[in-house]
Design an enzyme around this catalytic site. Structure first.
Site, short mmCIF file in Angstrom:
data_model
loop_
_atom_site.label_atom_id
_atom_site.label_comp_id
_atom_site.label_asym_id
_atom_site.label_seq_id
_atom_site.Cartn_x
_atom_site.Cartn_y
_atom_site.Cartn_z
N CYS A 240 0.82 -1.21 0.00
CA CYS A 240 0.00 0.00 0.00
C CYS A 240 0.86 1.26 0.00
CB CYS A 240 -0.91 0.01 1.22
SG CYS A 240 -2.06 -1.38 1.25
N GLY B 22 1.40 -6.32 10.36
CA GLY B 22 1.42 -6.97 9.07
C GLY B 22 0.12 -7.64 8.67
N ARG C 297 -1.33 -4.58 23.65
CA ARG C 297 -0.80 -5.05 22.38
C ARG C 297 0.58 -5.65 22.56
NH1 ARG C 297 -4.15 -0.87 21.26
NH2 ARG C 297 -5.36 -1.00 19.34
N ASP D 210 7.94 5.57 -14.75
CA ASP D 210 8.31 4.89 -13.51
C ASP D 210 7.82 3.45 -13.49
OD1 ASP D 210 9.22 4.90 -10.63
OD2 ASP D 210 7.08 4.52 -10.33
N ARG E 107 -7.49 -2.53 26.24
CA ARG E 107 -6.65 -3.20 25.25
C ARG E 107 -5.16 -3.13 25.59
NH1 ARG E 107 -11.18 -1.77 23.47
NH2 ARG E 107 -12.19 -2.60 21.62
#
Length: 636
Positions: free
Chosen positions: A84, A127, A319, A606, A317
């Site tokens: 992205c 990911g 992580r 490009d 939460r």
């Protein structure tokens, strides 16, 4: 901290009496010759024991403000199968060496420890978590943890349809799918890979297998996809979807800008104009989402208001990053390595002390959107998601009935909203044809690209570029002086405040001579980078909108129409580009048209430079302009 000794005491009593599972519930030791209980009976008995002997919530997972953390997000990998544009900083993201990432056993060890202390929901992230080879086994191992009620995954959806039956059997109970656009060509432009149909197939498969709701995460970014809000919500009419609109958040490398963020209130106002009957649903405890529903619709929509209206007061939460660091706040830059302590041989009690200290340091709330943008924090892909922007999000033309986006000869489309509704309605039953098969069509061999939809568009949308000398028509300029310098020769912007608003239109063109190898690959759409014509066309549209930021003395123009067309010229092994812009205002749009044509040509270079360096960009010129005091111009 009074709850800690009570919790410890209860666990010691339980462990001293009988052999126990990780939750403290006793496990019966069968004597030889006695019939054993079925697994279902054993599981039922253990759950009943837990209900009757519930211990106080772990002090290690309770912060100084009384927030009890029962939700753990674990990143399985930093890698992703998409590229992205907005996911990583411009300079790229150095991935952690494999030896420094958590192993499967380390992930499961930490998961067991957290579940034992009160975590009842784990979400696997990345990911892209579904590219990890042992993801199904990890889900199956987590499913065996007593006390863990929910196992979820956040995915880009590319591998979902293939893996979901196995994941469901292993125990996966919740799915979040990241999808920022419903336009196939825009999807390919954003992620630099094909795969829109795979994501749609994954959503279809989740619905088919009975997941309800299937959550679709959409980060809303001004200039990129805020024009698709209505189309996303329309999907909830006949499908069990929870479309979650997420405010664009700042992370390291994405150069967050307040102007790019579309606030919850602004999104809500837009939706209420279309559906005034939109009603708010009761908020669940510790929920990050403000949920709404349109009466009669099967699904719902939600807003994640991390920036405009934070929900820090009820945050539950924690992580764990792929390299084993514990983050107690998504926007905080404070981390502690559980991996290092685990590999150093720390005992369970020592790990809990480290976790408890980190949780105890958690602040009451994050710093606020403007302060967060200045903080040093991980890029989002190194925390868990794939939702970041570069300096400027690609500006894509609005999808509307007046001027919808279209790629001619590649995607055959009718009204976007109508076709999406038709496609999704066909996915209600397991026997329905896959979305991808209904969405994608095979185009003619002659490839063209156009940003404008017109039912009677001439198939020769861009004629071969003439080699004859150009001549100008219309009245000559009214001044022989440069307008962008003052009396002393210094650069100056023209004052257009006194000029009348008139309709302005300009057309410009460019040619890219590709050579035989690159031309054939573009013609057959076989470049590894993706569809060169689509990417170049969208880059031209974006460039037209950004002209005043690229050309220092250009005024900002509110363009009412942009059209970029590309056509292959086999006789010259070239691509012809034509760009037109329209606006009503006191200044012309020649620069916008020229910039669109030039940037589309450079983008094409490009996309093809890895194949051949013998590519020539040229013949960038103004074809025509109308409107303004200086009269019209037409190149013949």
């Amino acid at each position: 901290m009074a709850a800690r000794p009570v919790s410890r005491m209860l666990r010691r009593v339980l462990r001293s009496s009988v052999r126990s599972c990780s939750s403290g519930a006793p496990v019966t030791q069968h004597r030889p010759g006695e019939p054993s209980q079925t697994a279902a009976e054993e599981l039922s008995r253990r759950r009943q024991f837990l209900r009757e002997h519930a211990a106080p919530f772990s002090a290690f997972l309770t912060d100084s403000f009384g927030r009890q953390h029962s939700y753990l997000r674990i990143s399985l990998t930093e890698k992703c199968n998409l590229r992205c544009q907005y996911c990583m900083p411009e300079e790229g993201v150095p991935l952690t060496p494999k030896a420094d990432l958590l192993t499967t056993e380390e992930i499961l060890t930490l998961a067991r420890l957290f579940v034992k202390e009160g975590i009842d929901k784990i979400r696997l992230t990345g990911g892209e978590p579904l590219i990890r080879p042992d993801v199904v086994d990890i889900v199956a191992q987590l499913h065996r943890l007593e006390g863990l009620r929910t196992i979820g995954v956040t995915t880009n959806g590319i591998n979902l349809a293939r893996l979901l039956p196995q994941l469901q059997k292993a125990g996966l109970s919740a799915i979040n799918i990241s999808l920022d656009t419903l336009v196939p060509a825009k999807f390919e432009f954003i992620v630099r890979r094909k795969g829109f149909h795979k994501v749609m197939e994954g959503i279809h498969k989740a619905i088919e297998l009975g997941y309800s709701p299937v959550k679709v995460n959409c980060v809303v970014m001004r200039g990129l996809n805020e024009d698709e809000l209505l189309d996303f919500v329309a999907l909830t009419e006949g499908l069990p979807l929870d479309v979650r609109f997420i405010e664009y958040m700042p992370f390291d490398g994405n150069k967050w800008n307040f102007k790019k963020m579309v606030s919850y209130k602004e999104m809500l106002d837009t939706l209420r104009q279309q559906w005034p009957e939109l009603e708010k649903l009761p908020e669940e405890e510790s929920s990050t989402a403000k949920a709404f529903k349109i009466p009669g619709f099967r699904g719902q929509l939600s807003f994640i208001t991390s920036m405009s209206e934070h929900f820090c007061g009820t945050c539950n939460r924690l992580r764990i990053t792929a390299d084993g660091n514990l983050k107690v706040c998504l926007f905080g830059n404070s981390e502690v390595s559980l991996r290092d302590h685990l590999r150093a041989g720390a005992s369970e009690e020592e790990l809990l002390q480290i976790i408890g200290a980190a949780v105890g340091r958690k602040k009451r709330q994050h710093a606020g959107m403007f302060s967060i943008a200045q903080m040093k924090n991980r890029p989002m892909i190194l925390i868990e998601l794939l939702l970041m922007l570069q300096d400027s999000p690609p500006a894509i033309p609005s999808i509307s009935s007046q001027d919808p986006f279209r790629v001619q000869g590649i995607r055959h489309r009718v009204s976007f909203s109508n076709q999406m509704a038709t496609l999704w309605k066909g996915c209600r039953g397991p026997g329905a044809r896959l979305l991808a098969q209904r969405w994608l069509g095979s185009g003619p061999s002659q490839r063209r690209c156009s940003s404008r939809l017109d039912s009677d568009t001439n198939p020769k949308c861009l004629s071969a570029v003439s080699r004859t000398p150009a001549t100008a028509s219309g009245p000559p300029p009214t001044s022989d002086q440069l307008t962008h310098v003052d009396a002393e020769g210094r650069a100056a912007m023209v004052d257009v405040g006194g000029k009348p608003d008139t309709e302005r239109v300009a057309v410009a063109s460019a040619v890219v001579l590709l050579g035989p190898v690159a031309f054939k690959l573009v013609q057959n759409n076989q470049l590894k980078k993706g569809d060169a014509l689509v990417v170049a066309q969208l880059a031209g549209v974006q460039a037209a909108k950004q002209t005043s930021q690229l050309i220092p003395l250009c005024h900002h123009v509110a363009l009412s129409h942009i059209q970029v067309q590309l056509e292959l010229d086999s006789t010259r092994q070239a691509v012809g580009i034509q760009a037109s812009c329209r606006a009503r205002g006191p200044t012309g749009v020649e620069m916008e048209a020229l910039t669109a044509a030039a940037v589309a040509a450079l983008t094409l270079y490009d996309m093809c430079k890895a194949v051949s360096r013998d590519i020539v960009v040229g013949e960038i010129k103004l074809i025509s302009k109308t409107g303004g005091q200086r009269g019209d111009f037409h190149r013949t």
